[in-house]
Design a protein around this motif. Structure first.
Motif, PDB file in Angstrom:
ATOM      1  N   TYR A  13       0.877  -1.176   0.000  1.00 27.15           N
ATOM      2  CA  TYR A  13       0.000   0.000   0.000  1.00 27.15           C
ATOM      3  C   TYR A  13       0.910   1.221   0.000  1.00 27.15           C
ATOM      4  O   TYR A  13       1.742   1.356   0.895  1.00 27.15           O
ATOM      5  CB  TYR A  13      -0.841   0.058   1.266  1.00 27.15           C
ATOM      6  CG  TYR A  13      -1.906  -1.005   1.400  1.00 27.15           C
ATOM      7  CD1 TYR A  13      -3.068  -0.977   0.636  1.00 27.15           C
ATOM      8  CD2 TYR A  13      -1.767  -2.024   2.345  1.00 27.15           C
ATOM      9  CE1 TYR A  13      -4.055  -1.937   0.797  1.00 27.15           C
ATOM     10  CE2 TYR A  13      -2.752  -2.987   2.509  1.00 27.15           C
ATOM     11  CZ  TYR A  13      -3.890  -2.935   1.735  1.00 27.15           C
ATOM     12  OH  TYR A  13      -4.866  -3.881   1.909  1.00 27.15           O
ATOM     13  N   ALA A  19       2.358  -4.901   3.229  1.00 28.96           N
ATOM     14  CA  ALA A  19       1.370  -5.500   4.134  1.00 28.96           C
ATOM     15  C   ALA A  19       1.436  -7.022   4.027  1.00 28.96           C
ATOM     16  O   ALA A  19       1.229  -7.744   4.996  1.00 28.96           O
ATOM     17  CB  ALA A  19      -0.027  -5.004   3.779  1.00 28.96           C
ATOM     18  N   PRO A  38      -0.971 -11.650  14.735  1.00 28.53           N
ATOM     19  CA  PRO A  38      -1.352 -10.430  15.438  1.00 28.53           C
ATOM     20  C   PRO A  38      -1.998  -9.417  14.502  1.00 28.53           C
ATOM     21  O   PRO A  38      -1.825  -9.488  13.282  1.00 28.53           O
ATOM     22  CB  PRO A  38      -0.020  -9.894  15.981  1.00 28.53           C
ATOM     23  CG  PRO A  38       1.048 -10.589  15.237  1.00 28.53           C
ATOM     24  CD  PRO A  38       0.476 -11.880  14.743  1.00 28.53           C
ATOM     25  N   SER A  39      -2.730  -8.487  15.075  1.00 27.83           N
ATOM     26  CA  SER A  39      -3.378  -7.446  14.313  1.00 27.83           C
ATOM     27  C   SER A  39      -2.349  -6.723  13.433  1.00 27.83           C
ATOM     28  O   SER A  39      -1.255  -6.421  13.886  1.00 27.83           O
ATOM     29  CB  SER A  39      -4.036  -6.472  15.293  1.00 27.83           C
ATOM     30  OG  SER A  39      -4.604  -5.420  14.583  1.00 27.83           O
ATOM     31  N   GLY A  40      -2.701  -6.516  12.169  1.00 25.67           N
ATOM     32  CA  GLY A  40      -1.818  -5.799  11.258  1.00 25.67           C
ATOM     33  C   GLY A  40      -0.814  -6.690  10.524  1.00 25.67           C
ATOM     34  O   GLY A  40      -0.008  -6.203   9.742  1.00 25.67           O
ATOM     35  N   CYS A  41      -0.873  -8.017  10.731  1.00 28.43           N
ATOM     36  CA  CYS A  41       0.120  -8.910  10.109  1.00 28.43           C
ATOM     37  C   CYS A  41      -0.203  -9.213   8.644  1.00 28.43           C
ATOM     38  O   CYS A  41       0.590  -9.833   7.945  1.00 28.43           O
ATOM     39  CB  CYS A  41       0.247 -10.211  10.901  1.00 28.43           C
ATOM     40  SG  CYS A  41      -1.190 -11.270  10.755  1.00 28.43           S
ATOM     41  N   GLY A  42      -1.402  -8.793   8.185  1.00 33.37           N
ATOM     42  CA  GLY A  42      -1.718  -8.960   6.760  1.00 33.37           C
ATOM     43  C   GLY A  42      -2.775 -10.019   6.452  1.00 33.37           C
ATOM     44  O   GLY A  42      -3.017 -10.317   5.280  1.00 33.37           O
ATOM     45  N   LYS A  43      -3.440 -10.542   7.459  1.00 30.22           N
ATOM     46  CA  LYS A  43      -4.436 -11.608   7.252  1.00 30.22           C
ATOM     47  C   LYS A  43      -5.557 -11.157   6.317  1.00 30.22           C
ATOM     48  O   LYS A  43      -5.867 -11.833   5.339  1.00 30.22           O
ATOM     49  CB  LYS A  43      -5.084 -12.020   8.593  1.00 30.22           C
ATOM     50  CG  LYS A  43      -4.120 -12.460   9.664  1.00 30.22           C
ATOM     51  CD  LYS A  43      -4.857 -12.912  10.936  1.00 30.22           C
ATOM     52  CE  LYS A  43      -5.587 -11.805  11.688  1.00 30.22           C
ATOM     53  NZ  LYS A  43      -4.707 -10.800  12.309  1.00 30.22           N
ATOM     54  N   SER A  44      -6.170 -10.018   6.652  1.00 31.11           N
ATOM     55  CA  SER A  44      -7.308  -9.544   5.851  1.00 31.11           C
ATOM     56  C   SER A  44      -6.870  -9.189   4.442  1.00 31.11           C
ATOM     57  O   SER A  44      -7.573  -9.474   3.473  1.00 31.11           O
ATOM     58  CB  SER A  44      -7.919  -8.295   6.469  1.00 31.11           C
ATOM     59  OG  SER A  44      -8.549  -8.622   7.651  1.00 31.11           O
ATOM     60  N   THR A  45      -5.708  -8.565   4.346  1.00 34.84           N
ATOM     61  CA  THR A  45      -5.205  -8.187   3.026  1.00 34.84           C
ATOM     62  C   THR A  45      -5.034  -9.423   2.151  1.00 34.84           C
ATOM     63  O   THR A  45      -5.434  -9.437   0.986  1.00 34.84           O
ATOM     64  CB  THR A  45      -3.872  -7.423   3.163  1.00 34.84           C
ATOM     65  OG1 THR A  45      -4.106  -6.232   3.929  1.00 34.84           O
ATOM     66  CG2 THR A  45      -3.310  -7.042   1.816  1.00 34.84           C
TER      67      THR A  45
HETATM   68  P1  ADP Z   1      -4.728  -7.969   9.759  1.00 34.62           P
HETATM   69  O1  ADP Z   1      -5.946  -8.416   9.008  1.00 34.62           O
HETATM   70  O2  ADP Z   1      -3.779  -9.070  10.033  1.00 34.62           O
HETATM   71  O3  ADP Z   1      -5.065  -7.200  10.997  1.00 34.62           O
HETATM   72  P2  ADP Z   1      -4.390  -6.157   7.552  1.00 34.62           P
HETATM   73  O4  ADP Z   1      -4.292  -7.018   6.366  1.00 34.62           O
HETATM   74  O5  ADP Z   1      -5.698  -5.488   7.814  1.00 34.62           O
HETATM   75  O6  ADP Z   1      -3.919  -6.961   8.830  1.00 34.62           O
HETATM   76  O7  ADP Z   1      -3.291  -5.019   7.464  1.00 34.62           O
HETATM   77  C1  ADP Z   1      -1.923  -5.297   7.179  1.00 34.62           C
HETATM   78  C2  ADP Z   1      -1.157  -3.975   7.086  1.00 34.62           C
HETATM   79  O8  ADP Z   1      -1.580  -3.245   5.965  1.00 34.62           O
HETATM   80  C3  ADP Z   1      -1.361  -3.072   8.281  1.00 34.62           C
HETATM   81  O9  ADP Z   1      -0.132  -2.406   8.532  1.00 34.62           O
HETATM   82  C4  ADP Z   1      -2.400  -2.091   7.806  1.00 34.62           C
HETATM   83  O10 ADP Z   1      -2.273  -0.863   8.467  1.00 34.62           O
HETATM   84  C5  ADP Z   1      -2.092  -1.978   6.333  1.00 34.62           C
HETATM   85  N1  ADP Z   1      -3.306  -1.694   5.528  1.00 34.62           N
HETATM   86  C6  ADP Z   1      -4.393  -2.470   5.445  1.00 34.62           C
HETATM   87  N2  ADP Z   1      -5.292  -1.948   4.597  1.00 34.62           N
HETATM   88  C7  ADP Z   1      -4.741  -0.796   4.134  1.00 34.62           C
HETATM   89  C8  ADP Z   1      -5.167   0.212   3.218  1.00 34.62           C
HETATM   90  N3  ADP Z   1      -6.357   0.122   2.582  1.00 34.62           N
HETATM   91  N4  ADP Z   1      -4.333   1.233   2.974  1.00 34.62           N
HETATM   92  C9  ADP Z   1      -3.131   1.309   3.562  1.00 34.62           C
HETATM   93  N5  ADP Z   1      -2.669   0.402   4.439  1.00 34.62           N
HETATM   94  C10 ADP Z   1      -3.459  -0.643   4.730  1.00 34.62           C
END
Ligand code: ADP
Ligand code: ADP
Length: 226
Positions: A13, A19, A38-45
């Motif tokens: 990003y 991410a 952990p939160s922010g590790c990239g799971k959702s992405t």
């Molecule tokens: P998780 O699901 O494990 O909590 P995310 O996949 O949501 O993690 O996020 C992984 C990283 O990417 C985090 O540092 C988050 O801040 C960043 N991130 C997620 N979505 C966006 C976005 N749309 N724009 C910029 N950064 C993003």
């Protein structure tokens, strides 16, 4: 052949830290794969790239052996089951399940056949005329999964589907999801930060940390480690 194959997947990003950083992972046909970390590790992405809601910066994503990097979500035939199920409150169970088929202009008799089949498997036959407000949490979950089934989706994708529920309901839903997934044998990718869910649902658990895979193991291997 793996149902979902990821090769050196990167998501960047802007100009920040990636991410998702060079993830390679094969998910077998019918496998229940958990993504934890952990939160922010990239799971959702990662999940959003699989389903097509997020562009892939680099690497290859193969679904059923076919490269899908540039395919829109609706052309991937995967089905995301959202946390709130995204059911339409004004529609009956039947119409909620039929919705993806209406969108694709499937003929009425085919819609009827597929919805009947799905509601059979999901034990929703007696509730087809109800509205979502009159269903239990477990029944709503099944309606949401029904939408994936009528589309004959190649995989279910879940992003922390149970995180807003109280402990009791969470337990029931966990059982429900597990039972259905085994019965249907549909490849499943499931994001959670809940250890119990990872332990009880997953065939394998993929642990992410700072966008990288730290480990992929069976729940037993993972939690029996010192
Ligand atoms: P998780 O699901 O494990 O909590 P995310 O996949 O949501 O993690 O996020 C992984 C990283 O990417 C985090 O540092 C988050 O801040 C960043 N991130 C997620 N979505 C966006 C976005 N749309 N724009 C910029 N950064 C993003
Ligand atoms: P709604 O989410 O339809 O507005 P409420 O939040 O008023 O409904 O909750 C009604 C019942 O449905 C409660 O028993 C609650 O525990 C359950 N419930 C609410 N949200 C969910 C959900 N996302 N999944 C499963 N059950 C839910």
């Amino acid at each position: 052949m793996a149902a979902i194959e990821m090769k050196n997947i990167v998501k960047q990003y802007g100009d920040g830290f990636p991410a998702v950083n060079d993830v390679s992972l094969d998910i077998a046909d019918g496998e229940f794969m958990i993504l934890v970390g952990p939160s922010g590790c990239g799971k959702s992405t990662l999940l959003r790239m699989i389903v097509g809601l997020e562009d892939i910066t680099s690497g290859d994503m193969l679904i059923g052996g076919k490269r899908v990097n540039d395919l829109a979500p609706r052309d991937r035939n995967l089905s995301m089951v959202f946390q709130n199920y995204a059911l339409y409150p004004h529609m009956t169970v039947y119409e909620n399940i039929a919705f993806p088929l209406r969108l694709s202009k499937t003929p009425d008799d085919e819609v009827r056949r597929r919805v009947t089949e799905a509601s059979d498997v999901l034990e929703l036959k007696d509730h087809l005329e109800r509205k979502p407000a009159n269903l239990s949490g477990g029944q709503r979950q099944r309606v949401a999964m029904g939408r994936a089934i009528v589309r004959q989706a190649e995989a279910f994708l879940f992003d922390e589907p149970l995180s807003n529920l109280d402990a009791k309901l969470r337990g029931q839903m966990r059982t429900e999801i597990s039972r259905l997934q085994r019965r249907l044998g549909i490849t499943t990718v499931y994001v959670t930060h809940d250890q119990t869910e990872a332990m009880t649902l997953g065939d394998r658990v993929c642990v992410l940390r700072k966008g990288k895979i730290q480990q992929v193991a069976s729940p037993r291997e993972l939690y029996e480690q010192p």
